[in-house]
Design a protein around this motif. Structure first.
Motif, mmCIF file in Angstrom:
data_model
loop_
_atom_site.group_PDB
_atom_site.id
_atom_site.type_symbol
_atom_site.label_atom_id
_atom_site.label_comp_id
_atom_site.label_asym_id
_atom_site.label_seq_id
_atom_site.Cartn_x
_atom_site.Cartn_y
_atom_site.Cartn_z
ATOM 1 N N GLN A 133 0.827 -1.207 0.000
ATOM 2 C CA GLN A 133 0.000 0.000 0.000
ATOM 3 C C GLN A 133 0.862 1.258 0.000
ATOM 4 O O GLN A 133 0.561 2.238 -0.695
ATOM 5 C CB GLN A 133 -0.928 -0.009 1.220
ATOM 6 C CG GLN A 133 -1.916 1.150 1.253
ATOM 7 C CD GLN A 133 -2.919 1.019 2.394
ATOM 8 O OE1 GLN A 133 -2.839 0.079 3.182
ATOM 9 N NE2 GLN A 133 -3.847 1.945 2.465
ATOM 10 N N ALA A 154 1.043 4.211 -2.914
ATOM 11 C CA ALA A 154 0.939 5.643 -2.621
ATOM 12 C C ALA A 154 2.160 6.394 -3.142
ATOM 13 O O ALA A 154 2.038 7.516 -3.653
ATOM 14 C CB ALA A 154 0.781 5.858 -1.114
ATOM 15 N N GLN A 213 1.772 6.799 -6.904
ATOM 16 C CA GLN A 213 0.741 7.798 -7.205
ATOM 17 C C GLN A 213 1.247 9.213 -6.966
ATOM 18 O O GLN A 213 0.985 10.116 -7.770
ATOM 19 C CB GLN A 213 -0.496 7.524 -6.358
ATOM 20 C CG GLN A 213 -1.252 6.260 -6.750
ATOM 21 C CD GLN A 213 -2.395 5.944 -5.810
ATOM 22 O OE1 GLN A 213 -2.393 6.359 -4.650
ATOM 23 N NE2 GLN A 213 -3.373 5.212 -6.289
#
Length: 286
Positions: free
Chosen positions: A162, A166, A169
Motif C-alpha cells: 500500500q 501511494a 501515485q
C-alpha cells in the motif's frame, strides 16, 4: 554380581525434572514480533510545527486541487488511471491483501460439509434412495506462534504494498503537475516574446523612417534590427520547447499529443498555489 550405575538415583531424578521444565518452557514461549534485542532508534514524528502556522491545516491528499486549475486535476486523474506503474502497484496490493486473507483464514477453525444422493434398483425390486451427509471440522492450534507470526508478516507485506502504491501515485501526480506548470510557463514566455517582437518591429520601422529623414544615424537602425532579430530567434526555440513538454505530458496521461493539443492549445496563466498549501502537519508535508 552387582553392576555400578553411572548416575546416582537422585541425579537421575534431578535430570528428569530439568528436562521436563526445559520442554515446558519451549512449548509455552513464543517470540513476539515486536520484540527487539537492541533499543529503538526511531524518532517520534511531530504532529505540529515548531512555529505556529497561520490558518487551518490543509489536507495534502489532493494537493494539486489547491492550484484551482480544473484541467490540471483532469490530467492528474487521467495519468493515475492510465499509468502502467500505478496499475502494477495496484495489482501487487491486491495480491498481498489476498495472501493476508488466506493466512488469516488458516488460523480459524475450518468446517467442510459434503453430501450425496444415489438411487438404485436391482431386478424387479423397488428403487432404493440412498443419502449420505458428511461433516468434517479441523483446527490447528498455534502453539509455537508460527501462524501468528506468518499472519503478521503478510500484514506487513500488505502495508508495504500500500505504501508503494501511494509512492507511485505521488510521483506520477508530481510529474504531471510539473510538466503542466512548465507548459503554461513556456506558453507565457512565448506570448511575451511575440509581444516584444511586435513592439521591436514597430520600433525598427520608426527608426528606419527617422534614419531616412536624417534625424538619426544608421547605427541606431542596426541596433534596433539586432534586437528584433534576437527576439525573433527566441520564438522557434520556445515553440519547440512547448511541443516537447506537450509530448511528455501526453505520455504521462496516456493520450496522443494531438488529443492533448486540443486541451492546452489556448494559453492560460501559470497556476498559482494557495498560500496555505503547506500549512499541515510536518509528516504530511514530507
Amino acid at each position: 554380581m552387582r553392576f555400578a550405575t553411572p548416575f546416582p538415583p537422585g541425579a537421575i531424578t534431578v535430570l528428569s525434572l530439568a528436562l521436563t521444565l526445559a520442554l515446558g518452557g519451549c512449548a509455552a514461549w513464543s517470540p513476539s514480533p515486536s520484540a527487539s534485542s537492541s533499543p529503538s532508534t526511531e524518532l517520534p514524528v511531530p504532529t505540529t510545527w515548531s512555529t505556529p502556522a497561520v490558518g487551518s491545516p490543509t489536507d495534502l491528499a489532493q494537493w494539486w486541487q489547491r492550484f484551482n486549475d480544473p484541467l490540471l486535476g483532469t490530467l492528474v486523474t487521467q495519468a493515475l488511471q492510465a499509468n502502467t506503474s500505478v496499475r502494477t502497484a495496484q495489482a501487487a496490493l491486491q495480491q498481498s491483501r489476498a495472501l493476508r486473507d488466506v493466512q488469516q483464514g488458516k488460523s480459524l477453525p475450518g468446517v467442510n460439509a459434503s453430501g450425496s444422493a444415489q438411487r438404485s434398483q436391482t431386478g424387479s425390486n423397488d428403487a432404493v434412495d440412498t443419502f449420505k451427509v458428511g461433516l468434517d471440522a479441523s483446527w490447528e492450534p498455534d502453539v509455537f506462534g508460527r501462524q501468528r507470526n506468518t499472519l503478521s508478516a503478510t500484514e506487513s507485506d500488505a502495508q508495504a504494498a500500500q505504501a508503494s502504491l501511494a509512492d507511485v501515485q505521488v510521483s506520477v501526480a508530481a510529474e504531471v503537475a510539473l510538466a503542466y506548470i512548465q507548459l503554461r510557463g513556456q506558453q507565457t514566455q512565448l506570448q511575451i516574446a511575440q509581444s516584444n517582437l511586435a513592439s521591436q518591429q514597430e520600433t525598427l520601422q520608426i527608426t528606419q523612417w527617422r534614419a531616412q529623414a536624417g534625424l538619426i544615424t544608421s547605427l541606431e537602425v542596426e541596433q534596433a534590427l539586432t534586437s528584433s532579430e534576437q527576439t525573433a530567434a527566441q520564438v522557434p526555440a520556445l515553440q519547440a520547447s512547448i511541443a516537447k513538454t506537450r509530448h511528455s505530458l501526453a505520455v504521462l496521461t496516456g493520450q496522443t499529443p494531438d488529443a492533448l493539443q486540443a486541451l492546452v492549445a489556448t494559453a492560460q496563466p501559470v497556476p498559482q498555489a494557495a498560500s496555505d498549501l503547506a500549512l499541515s502537519i510536518p509528516a504530511q508535508t514530507l
